[in-house]
Write a protein that holds these residues in place. Structure first.
Motif, PDB file in Angstrom:
ATOM      1  N   SER A 117      -1.906   4.720  -5.542  1.00 52.92           N
ATOM      2  CA  SER A 117      -1.899   4.416  -3.656  1.00 52.92           C
ATOM      3  C   SER A 117      -3.109   4.964  -3.325  1.00 52.92           C
ATOM      4  O   SER A 117      -3.243   4.446  -1.369  1.00 52.92           O
ATOM      5  CB  SER A 117      -0.253   4.433  -3.558  1.00 52.92           C
ATOM      6  OG  SER A 117       0.559   4.383  -3.941  1.00 52.92           O
ATOM      7  N   ARG A 118      -3.456   5.964  -3.775  1.00 51.38           N
ATOM      8  CA  ARG A 118      -4.318   7.143  -2.295  1.00 51.38           C
ATOM      9  C   ARG A 118      -5.188   6.179  -2.048  1.00 51.38           C
ATOM     10  O   ARG A 118      -6.174   6.086  -0.810  1.00 51.38           O
ATOM     11  CB  ARG A 118      -3.989   8.691  -3.345  1.00 51.38           C
ATOM     12  CG  ARG A 118      -3.425   9.304  -2.393  1.00 51.38           C
ATOM     13  CD  ARG A 118      -3.751  10.468  -2.860  1.00 51.38           C
ATOM     14  NE  ARG A 118      -4.033  11.191  -4.610  1.00 51.38           N
ATOM     15  CZ  ARG A 118      -3.642  11.678  -5.204  1.00 51.38           C
ATOM     16  NH1 ARG A 118      -2.169  11.515  -5.212  1.00 51.38           N
ATOM     17  NH2 ARG A 118      -3.724  11.782  -6.581  1.00 51.38           N
ATOM     18  N   ALA A 165       1.068  -1.402   0.041  1.00 52.19           N
ATOM     19  CA  ALA A 165       0.234   0.111  -0.136  1.00 52.19           C
ATOM     20  C   ALA A 165       0.441   1.367   0.219  1.00 52.19           C
ATOM     21  O   ALA A 165       0.217   2.610   0.008  1.00 52.19           O
ATOM     22  CB  ALA A 165      -1.141   0.001   0.939  1.00 52.19           C
ATOM     23  N   SER A 166       1.809   1.286  -0.168  1.00 53.79           N
ATOM     24  CA  SER A 166       3.103   2.361  -0.172  1.00 53.79           C
ATOM     25  C   SER A 166       3.172   3.408  -1.339  1.00 53.79           C
ATOM     26  O   SER A 166       2.097   2.693  -2.775  1.00 53.79           O
ATOM     27  CB  SER A 166       4.521   2.092   0.365  1.00 53.79           C
ATOM     28  OG  SER A 166       4.802   1.037   0.051  1.00 53.79           O
ATOM     29  N   ARG A 226      -5.506   3.342  -0.694  1.00 52.42           N
ATOM     30  CA  ARG A 226      -5.379   4.078   0.856  1.00 52.42           C
ATOM     31  C   ARG A 226      -6.642   3.434   1.739  1.00 52.42           C
ATOM     32  O   ARG A 226      -6.532   2.838   2.682  1.00 52.42           O
ATOM     33  CB  ARG A 226      -4.160   4.711   1.554  1.00 52.42           C
ATOM     34  CG  ARG A 226      -2.540   4.747   1.819  1.00 52.42           C
ATOM     35  CD  ARG A 226      -1.719   5.034   2.259  1.00 52.42           C
ATOM     36  NE  ARG A 226      -1.734   6.657   1.325  1.00 52.42           N
ATOM     37  CZ  ARG A 226      -0.575   6.411   0.182  1.00 52.42           C
ATOM     38  NH1 ARG A 226      -0.024   5.377   0.599  1.00 52.42           N
ATOM     39  NH2 ARG A 226      -0.665   7.781  -0.335  1.00 52.42           N
ATOM     40  N   GLN A 281      -7.275   0.919   1.476  1.00 54.40           N
ATOM     41  CA  GLN A 281      -6.955  -0.684   2.903  1.00 54.40           C
ATOM     42  C   GLN A 281      -7.932  -0.327   3.887  1.00 54.40           C
ATOM     43  O   GLN A 281      -7.745  -1.176   4.748  1.00 54.40           O
ATOM     44  CB  GLN A 281      -5.603  -0.274   3.436  1.00 54.40           C
ATOM     45  CG  GLN A 281      -5.134  -0.665   2.377  1.00 54.40           C
ATOM     46  CD  GLN A 281      -4.147  -2.257   2.426  1.00 54.40           C
ATOM     47  OE1 GLN A 281      -4.307  -2.285   3.541  1.00 54.40           O
ATOM     48  NE2 GLN A 281      -3.983  -2.793   1.592  1.00 54.40           N
ATOM     49  N   ARG A 282      -8.146   0.731   4.467  1.00 58.60           N
ATOM     50  CA  ARG A 282      -9.404   1.471   5.502  1.00 58.60           C
ATOM     51  C   ARG A 282     -10.522   0.798   5.634  1.00 58.60           C
ATOM     52  O   ARG A 282     -10.511   0.412   7.509  1.00 58.60           O
ATOM     53  CB  ARG A 282      -9.457   2.544   5.628  1.00 58.60           C
ATOM     54  CG  ARG A 282      -8.108   3.707   6.266  1.00 58.60           C
ATOM     55  CD  ARG A 282      -8.373   5.198   6.665  1.00 58.60           C
ATOM     56  NE  ARG A 282      -7.595   6.026   6.019  1.00 58.60           N
ATOM     57  CZ  ARG A 282      -8.022   6.705   4.819  1.00 58.60           C
ATOM     58  NH1 ARG A 282      -8.522   7.075   4.874  1.00 58.60           N
ATOM     59  NH2 ARG A 282      -6.641   7.096   4.110  1.00 58.60           N
TER      60      ARG A 282
END
Ligand SMILES: [Zn+2]
Length: 498
Positions: A143-144, A136-137, A147, A150-151
């Motif tokens: 990537s944004r 996720a970096s 992220r 991911q949450r």
């Protein structure tokens, strides 16, 4: 007058015993080294005194257990007698060429005794263990978005895994790939080290020499110098594929079962690194033959530790355990009387290597060496005395931070048949019967083998007692002082010149 014997010591990072031909590996990783076995001792059970590098090298260079100066001291004491310092005093030309391992550097006292010391490290070197790839970096739109996703990932259920896979694939595709494996390499390849070694050898004339090479070809990330070797007879691996497999293997979100998918390809890349070392050893030894120096040369090839390929659920070689794939290393030793001899299968602790090499060169080992020469045991096919002890500090993957070094010990006592592994915190004690269970899969259940357990515990206790009672406090203080001065110089560079 008999001419002095020169010594060539080669340590290969991460080379596990069961991946070299002369130890029975099925793949042709070491055809050249195999050809030396008719004139060398092959030690079947060579056991390192600690793992990884920083817990192994004090034994190889200075015949000392890694934690003997205290857990907070890393590397060698500033004036600690080593193979190099003894040989230099005896009039040898000495040199070391190491392929950029940050722990084999001046900072940790490894240069002591060498006329020439080139560790191929530029500027400040950091720890070797890389962060696991977090998919996720990054800062692009993907990537944004990732992220954000991911949450809410925990509420995705099985879809989350599919999503992780797709995102990993996406990252692989959009990251530019260099056009050669070489551009992906992190460490100088063996040919570079051998080039420097040959140049230095030609500069020392007929003087007896001690040359130590440390090679990093099989170290992760696994990018072998020669792409053709990676296929071992099949198609050469492409830079894209090699990077893909390495990134996959390094993922933090995968457990052993899913990592298994990449295992065979990772092992092929690793084996190709070993093969490149073998080819470069052939080149180096050929150059010694051509200059008529090979006949008078003692040669030892070994490793600082092994490597894990999910044998016990893990990867690489972090200090969490002392399993056989990490502590059992190859040891090929060409010395007096080593023509086609059988060698005892009893464990040979690497603590004995330095004094053995010195005796082979007819030199006396300094009193500070904790091991003793096993040349006679080798010549007469006798069992080596005592059990082999290995130790490390659990979880110390970045020893540049002194605080990380103070974790609990892991200690193993290895006999021919039984092996006891002690974890100090949380306290655990596992006894293995390596004859019945060579892969260390199931520890014997207490109170099975009570007398064996007692005997090995007694050996461990004696080792710890000696480690504290015989501690060289002067060497300890000097090593600590070196580190404090280094920190000081880093904080106040303008005042450190004097
Ligand atoms: Zn290492």
């Amino acid at each position: 007058m008999a001419t002095k014997k020169s010594i060539l010591l080669v340590t290969v990072d991460c080379l596990r015993a069961d991946h070299v031909g002369f130890m029975g590996y099925g793949r042709p990783t070491t055809p050249f080294l195999d050809s030396l076995t008719s004139t060398s001792f092959v030690v079947p059970t060579a056991i390192v005194a600690g793992a990884p590098t920083y817990y192994s090298l004090p034994a190889i260079l200075a015949s000392r257990f890694p934690l003997a100066l205290g857990r907070d001291v890393l590397g060698l004491g500033p004036d600690e007698p080593t193979l190099a310092s003894v040989l230099k005093e005896a009039g040898y030309a000495t040199a070391s060429f190491g392929a950029g391992n940050p722990y084999l550097s001046r900072r940790f006292g490894c240069e002591h005794g060498f006329d020439v010391f080139n560790d191929f490290l530029e500027g400040e070197a950091g720890p070797i263990f890389e962060e696991k790839t977090n998919i996720a970096s990054g800062n692009g739109w993907a990537s944004r978005l990732n992220r954000k996703l991911q949450r809410i990932r925990s509420s995705m259920g099985p879809l989350g895994i599919v999503y992780d896979e797709l995102y990993f694939e996406f990252c692989q595709r959009v990251t530019p790939v260099p056009d050669s494996l070489d551009a992906l390499r992190r460490f100088p390849a063996a040919n570079v080290i051998v080039d420097h070694a040959c140049k230095w050898l030609s500069s020392v004339g007929d003087s007896p020499f001690f040359l130590w090479l440390h090679l990093m070809d099989p170290h992760s990330p696994y990018y072998p110098k020669d792409a053709a070797f990676a296929g071992m007879g099949q198609e050469p691996v492409t830079p894209y594929r090699a990077r893909y497999v390495n990134s996959y293997w390094n993922r933090s979100d995968l457990g052993p079962r899913r990592l298994q998918r990449a295992r065979d390809e990772i092992v092929s890349l690793y084996d190709a690194g070993v093969r490149w070392v073998d080819q470069q050893m052939a080149r180096l030894i050929e150059s010694l033959r051509r200059s008529n120096r090979w006949d008078d040369c003692i040669f030892a090839l070994t490793a600082d530790h092994g490597e894990e390929f999910i044998d016990h659920g893990g990867r690489y070689h972090p200090p969490f355990q002392l399993t056989e794939e990490l502590i059992h290393v190859p040891l090929l030793l060409r010395a007096r009387g080593s023509e086609k001899r059988e060698v005892s299968k009893s464990p040979f602790s690497m603590i004995h290597l330095a004094p053995t090499l010195l005796e082979a060169a007819r030199l006396t080992a300094p009193a500070s060496f904790q091991g003793r020469s096993c040349l006679r045991h080798l010549e007469r096919e006798e069992d080596f005395d005592g059990a082999a002890i290995s130790e490390c500090v659990a979880g110390c993957t970045n020893p540049f931070h002194a605080a990380n070094r103070m974790g609990p010990r892991v200690l193993s006592v290895r006999e021919s048949r039984y092996k006891l592994v002690l974890h100090f915190h949380p306290a655990a004690e596992d006894l293995y019967d390596l004859e019945a269970d060579p892969k260390e899969q199931s520890p014997l259940v207490s109170p099975e083998q009570k007398p064996v357990r007692r005997r090995l515990l007694e050996i461990a206790r004696e080792h710890l007692r000696r480690s504290i009672e015989q501690r060289d406090c002067r060497a300890r203080v000097r090593a600590r002082l070196r580190e404090v001065q280094l920190e000081w110089a880093r904080s106040f560079p303008q005042h450190s010149e004097a």
